[in-house]
Design a protein around this motif. Structure first.
Motif, PDB file in Angstrom:
ATOM      1  N   CYS A 158       6.803 -13.580  22.821  1.00  0.00           N
ATOM      2  CA  CYS A 158       7.592 -14.458  21.960  1.00  0.00           C
ATOM      3  C   CYS A 158       9.061 -14.058  21.963  1.00  0.00           C
ATOM      4  N   TRP A 159       9.325 -12.753  21.818  1.00  0.00           N
ATOM      5  CA  TRP A 159      10.711 -12.308  21.760  1.00  0.00           C
ATOM      6  C   TRP A 159      11.399 -12.387  23.118  1.00  0.00           C
ATOM      7  N   ALA A 163      14.766 -14.674  23.650  1.00  0.00           N
ATOM      8  CA  ALA A 163      15.980 -14.144  24.287  1.00  0.00           C
ATOM      9  C   ALA A 163      16.385 -14.935  25.524  1.00  0.00           C
ATOM     10  N   GLY A 164      15.562 -15.927  25.907  1.00  0.00           N
ATOM     11  CA  GLY A 164      15.886 -16.751  27.064  1.00  0.00           C
ATOM     12  C   GLY A 164      15.291 -16.254  28.366  1.00  0.00           C
ATOM     13  N   TYR A 165      14.319 -15.349  28.300  1.00  0.00           N
ATOM     14  CA  TYR A 165      13.654 -14.814  29.492  1.00  0.00           C
ATOM     15  C   TYR A 165      12.225 -15.347  29.523  1.00  0.00           C
ATOM     16  N   PRO A 166      11.877 -16.182  30.497  1.00  0.00           N
ATOM     17  CA  PRO A 166      10.514 -16.720  30.547  1.00  0.00           C
ATOM     18  C   PRO A 166       9.493 -15.589  30.556  1.00  0.00           C
ATOM     19  N   PRO A 167       8.599 -15.544  29.573  1.00  0.00           N
ATOM     20  CA  PRO A 167       7.669 -14.414  29.491  1.00  0.00           C
ATOM     21  C   PRO A 167       6.782 -14.269  30.717  1.00  0.00           C
ATOM     22  N   THR A 168       6.437 -15.382  31.355  1.00  0.00           N
ATOM     23  CA  THR A 168       5.589 -15.267  32.547  1.00  0.00           C
ATOM     24  C   THR A 168       6.310 -14.509  33.655  1.00  0.00           C
ATOM     25  N   GLU A 169       7.619 -14.686  33.761  1.00  0.00           N
ATOM     26  CA  GLU A 169       8.388 -13.968  34.785  1.00  0.00           C
ATOM     27  C   GLU A 169       8.506 -12.487  34.455  1.00  0.00           C
ATOM     28  N   VAL A 170       8.676 -12.176  33.176  1.00  0.00           N
ATOM     29  CA  VAL A 170       8.751 -10.769  32.778  1.00  0.00           C
ATOM     30  C   VAL A 170       7.400 -10.093  33.003  1.00  0.00           C
ATOM     31  N   ILE A 171       6.325 -10.769  32.638  1.00  0.00           N
ATOM     32  CA  ILE A 171       4.987 -10.225  32.849  1.00  0.00           C
ATOM     33  C   ILE A 171       4.763  -9.924  34.324  1.00  0.00           C
TER      34      ILE A 171
END
Length: 254
Positions: A158-159, A163-171
């Protein structure tokens, strides 16, 4: 298949009033595990007995950074007694965000944890994305600097989204290093982030679950920082969404 737990900060007031009764309700609603943030004075023996009584697994515990710095041996002893291996740094105050010092301390703490078969993790908010270290988000710098064997990832999806960072990309950046993912929905209201019940916000929860499964995560941890309805009602509503998602082929076991 991902398991579904609850970060008990969501029901913190209920837990403080009725520790055992709240854990009983969490289990009754179908959450398989719990992530603690406070034990409200209960001994490790009491906590372990309650978890066993209701068939709840312990996912991990959010432990304040200063506690890990000042009393790591005591923290580890308590958590070994309750059967928890995951110690998670939940937040850093502005004063604590001396990033070079934080990275060095996390590496040291993580090494000591690993020596005792414990796992150190870090849980983000949005500031780890907005604050920069040598031209990249502080969160990315953290995981580049601290060795993976000393620090694992608990991504708050969620955070990251806020912050504007797609969570799927961070994962996807942390495949094999991401045992736990906070699974949360949110919407924006008058410039503020509101954490909401599942399906009431703007986060693609299904995509987060799929990415988490592909990254090798074990748990999706439901959390609402602030509930818009009574917390027990909120976590029941989110579980109802999860059950429908699972019934339609979602990658979770409930």
């Amino acid at each position: 298949m991902l398991k579904v737990g609850l970060q008990l900060y969501t029901v913190r007031d209920e837990l403080e009033r009725d520790f055992k009764g709240t854990l009983a309700k969490v289990a009754e609603l179908g959450y398989q595990g719990v992530e603690f943030h406070n034990f409200y004075g209960h001994s490790p023996e009491e906590v372990r007995a309650i978890l066993d009584e209701f068939g709840l697994e312990i996912v991990g515990t959010h432990v304040q950074y200063n506690s890990l710095l000042e009393d790591l041996d005591g923290v580890i002893a308590y958590h070994k007694a309750i059967g928890n291996k995951n110690l998670i740094v939940p937040y850093l105050s502005e004063e604590q965000r001396q990033w070079d010092s934080v990275f060095a301390s996390l590496n040291d703490i993580g090494e000591k944890c690993a020596a005792q078969n414990m796992v150190l993790m870090y849980h983000n908010h949005d500031f780890e994305f907005t604050e920069q270290v040598e031209g990249q988000p502080a969160l990315y710098a953290m995981y580049d600097t601290v060795t993976a064997s000393h620090l694992q990832v608990e991504l708050d999806s969620c955070w990251a989204h806020a912050a504007g960072y797609p969570p799927t990309e961070v994962i996807a950046k942390y495949v094999g290093r991401l045992p736990l993912v906070h699974w949360k929905d949110m919407r924006r209201s008058e410039g503020q982030v509101l954490t909401v019940e599942f399906g009431q916000g703007e986060v693609d929860l299904g995509a987060v679950a799929t990415a988490s499964d592909q990254a090798g995560a074990e748990w999706l941890v439901v959390e609402q920082d602030v509930c818009q309805n009574p917390p027990l009602q909120s976590i029941e509503s989110s579980m109802n969404w999860i059950r429908k998602y699972a019934a339609n082929g979602g990658l979770v076991h409930v």
